[in-house]
Design a protein around this motif. Structure first.
Motif, mmCIF file in Angstrom:
data_model
loop_
_atom_site.group_PDB
_atom_site.id
_atom_site.type_symbol
_atom_site.label_atom_id
_atom_site.label_comp_id
_atom_site.label_asym_id
_atom_site.label_seq_id
_atom_site.Cartn_x
_atom_site.Cartn_y
_atom_site.Cartn_z
ATOM 1 N N ALA A 213 11.492 -0.126 7.568
ATOM 2 C CA ALA A 213 10.978 -1.299 6.361
ATOM 3 C C ALA A 213 10.155 -1.402 5.830
ATOM 4 C CB ALA A 213 10.978 -3.005 7.414
ATOM 5 N N VAL A 214 9.105 -0.547 6.889
ATOM 6 C CA VAL A 214 7.916 -0.134 6.676
ATOM 7 C C VAL A 214 7.816 1.000 4.946
ATOM 8 C CG1 VAL A 214 5.803 0.794 6.935
ATOM 9 C CG2 VAL A 214 6.690 -0.597 8.327
ATOM 10 N N LYS A 215 8.602 1.709 5.610
ATOM 11 C CA LYS A 215 9.056 2.990 4.395
ATOM 12 C C LYS A 215 9.913 2.630 3.151
ATOM 13 C CE LYS A 215 9.223 6.857 7.844
ATOM 14 N NZ LYS A 215 9.722 8.469 8.685
ATOM 15 N N THR A 216 10.059 1.420 3.235
ATOM 16 C CA THR A 216 11.252 1.138 2.164
ATOM 17 C C THR A 216 10.893 0.623 1.437
ATOM 18 O OG1 THR A 216 13.837 0.939 3.284
ATOM 19 C CG2 THR A 216 13.632 -0.669 1.393
ATOM 20 N N HIS B 138 6.099 0.892 -4.310
ATOM 21 C CA HIS B 138 4.381 1.299 -4.406
ATOM 22 C C HIS B 138 3.664 2.068 -4.626
ATOM 23 C CE1 HIS B 138 4.320 -3.289 -4.430
ATOM 24 N NE2 HIS B 138 5.157 -2.992 -3.216
ATOM 25 N N PRO B 139 2.702 2.267 -4.771
ATOM 26 C CA PRO B 139 2.288 4.077 -4.562
ATOM 27 C C PRO B 139 1.669 3.833 -3.990
ATOM 28 C CG PRO B 139 0.887 3.247 -6.462
ATOM 29 C CD PRO B 139 1.959 2.132 -5.777
ATOM 30 N N LEU B 140 2.811 4.492 -2.395
ATOM 31 C CA LEU B 140 2.393 4.677 -0.880
ATOM 32 C C LEU B 140 3.097 5.336 -0.292
ATOM 33 C CD1 LEU B 140 2.403 1.161 -0.386
ATOM 34 C CD2 LEU B 140 0.359 2.313 -0.832
ATOM 35 N N GLY C 220 0.678 6.411 13.131
ATOM 36 C CA GLY C 220 1.144 7.143 12.379
ATOM 37 C C GLY C 220 -0.040 7.116 10.716
ATOM 38 N N HIS C 221 0.332 7.017 9.449
ATOM 39 C CA HIS C 221 -0.684 6.601 8.161
ATOM 40 C C HIS C 221 -0.127 6.506 7.135
ATOM 41 C CE1 HIS C 221 -1.032 11.173 7.436
ATOM 42 N NE2 HIS C 221 -1.401 10.518 6.909
ATOM 43 N N ILE C 222 -0.098 4.997 6.124
ATOM 44 C CA ILE C 222 0.226 5.104 5.209
ATOM 45 C C ILE C 222 -1.004 5.236 4.069
ATOM 46 C CG2 ILE C 222 0.751 3.802 3.711
ATOM 47 C CD1 ILE C 222 1.927 2.128 5.368
ATOM 48 N N ASP C 223 -0.871 6.324 3.508
ATOM 49 C CA ASP C 223 -1.410 7.514 1.690
ATOM 50 C C ASP C 223 -1.616 6.519 0.635
ATOM 51 O OD1 ASP C 223 -2.373 9.479 3.594
ATOM 52 O OD2 ASP C 223 -0.947 10.614 2.401
ATOM 53 N N VAL C 224 -2.451 5.701 0.345
ATOM 54 C CA VAL C 224 -2.358 5.158 -0.844
ATOM 55 C C VAL C 224 -3.102 5.913 -2.530
ATOM 56 C CG1 VAL C 224 -3.834 2.527 -1.838
ATOM 57 C CG2 VAL C 224 -3.731 3.099 -0.004
ATOM 58 N N MET C 225 -2.031 5.900 -2.885
ATOM 59 C CA MET C 225 -1.668 6.626 -4.740
ATOM 60 C C MET C 225 -2.588 6.261 -5.334
ATOM 61 S SD MET C 225 -1.346 9.324 -2.977
ATOM 62 C CE MET C 225 -0.207 9.703 -1.578
ATOM 63 N N ASP D 215 1.538 6.921 -9.085
ATOM 64 C CA ASP D 215 2.611 7.276 -8.880
ATOM 65 C C ASP D 215 2.944 8.310 -10.066
ATOM 66 O OD1 ASP D 215 4.395 4.779 -8.783
ATOM 67 O OD2 ASP D 215 4.945 4.871 -11.096
ATOM 68 N N GLN D 216 1.346 9.198 -9.614
ATOM 69 C CA GLN D 216 1.531 10.747 -9.650
ATOM 70 C C GLN D 216 1.621 11.303 -8.955
ATOM 71 O OE1 GLN D 216 1.813 12.187 -12.925
ATOM 72 N NE2 GLN D 216 2.967 10.255 -13.811
ATOM 73 N N LYS D 217 1.001 10.301 -7.562
ATOM 74 C CA LYS D 217 0.906 11.381 -6.242
ATOM 75 C C LYS D 217 -0.478 12.063 -6.253
ATOM 76 C CE LYS D 217 5.605 9.794 -4.927
ATOM 77 N NZ LYS D 217 5.317 8.835 -4.808
ATOM 78 N N GLU D 218 -1.366 11.631 -6.621
ATOM 79 C CA GLU D 218 -2.962 12.059 -6.811
ATOM 80 C C GLU D 218 -3.571 10.794 -6.053
ATOM 81 O OE1 GLU D 218 -6.489 12.133 -9.170
ATOM 82 O OE2 GLU D 218 -4.557 12.431 -10.305
ATOM 83 N N ARG D 219 -3.987 11.183 -4.759
ATOM 84 C CA ARG D 219 -4.374 11.026 -3.588
ATOM 85 C C ARG D 219 -5.546 9.791 -3.959
ATOM 86 N NH1 ARG D 219 -3.679 13.935 1.304
ATOM 87 N NH2 ARG D 219 -2.361 13.135 1.382
ATOM 88 N N MET D 220 -5.686 8.649 -3.323
ATOM 89 C CA MET D 220 -6.942 7.448 -3.430
ATOM 90 C C MET D 220 -8.257 8.316 -2.565
ATOM 91 S SD MET D 220 -6.016 3.792 -5.173
ATOM 92 C CE MET D 220 -7.865 4.154 -4.901
#
Length: 56
Positions: A16-19, A24-26, A41-46, A49-54
């Motif tokens: 559910a979390v992954k879906t 979003h850009p996560l 685990g962790h969730i990267d915030v981008m 949508d270009q997948k550039e990590r914040m």
């Protein structure tokens, strides 16, 4: 009503979390089935949508 094991509940919750994160850009990195006492685990915030990590 169905009865679910702890493993099944974990899989449902992680999926559910992954879906939700995919809308979003996560980028979630949440393993399932790990038995050790550890960080779950962790969730990267981008930035977008270009997948550039914040970086925070």
């Amino acid at each position: 009503m169905a009865t679910y094991s702890n493993t099944q509940l974990e899989i449902f919750a992680v999926n559910a979390v992954k879906t939700a994160a995919n809308h979003h850009p996560l980028m979630p990195d949440i393993p399932t089935g790990d038995k050790g006492i550890s960080f779950d685990g962790h969730i990267d915030v981008m930035k977008d949508d270009q997948k550039e990590r914040m970086l925070f």
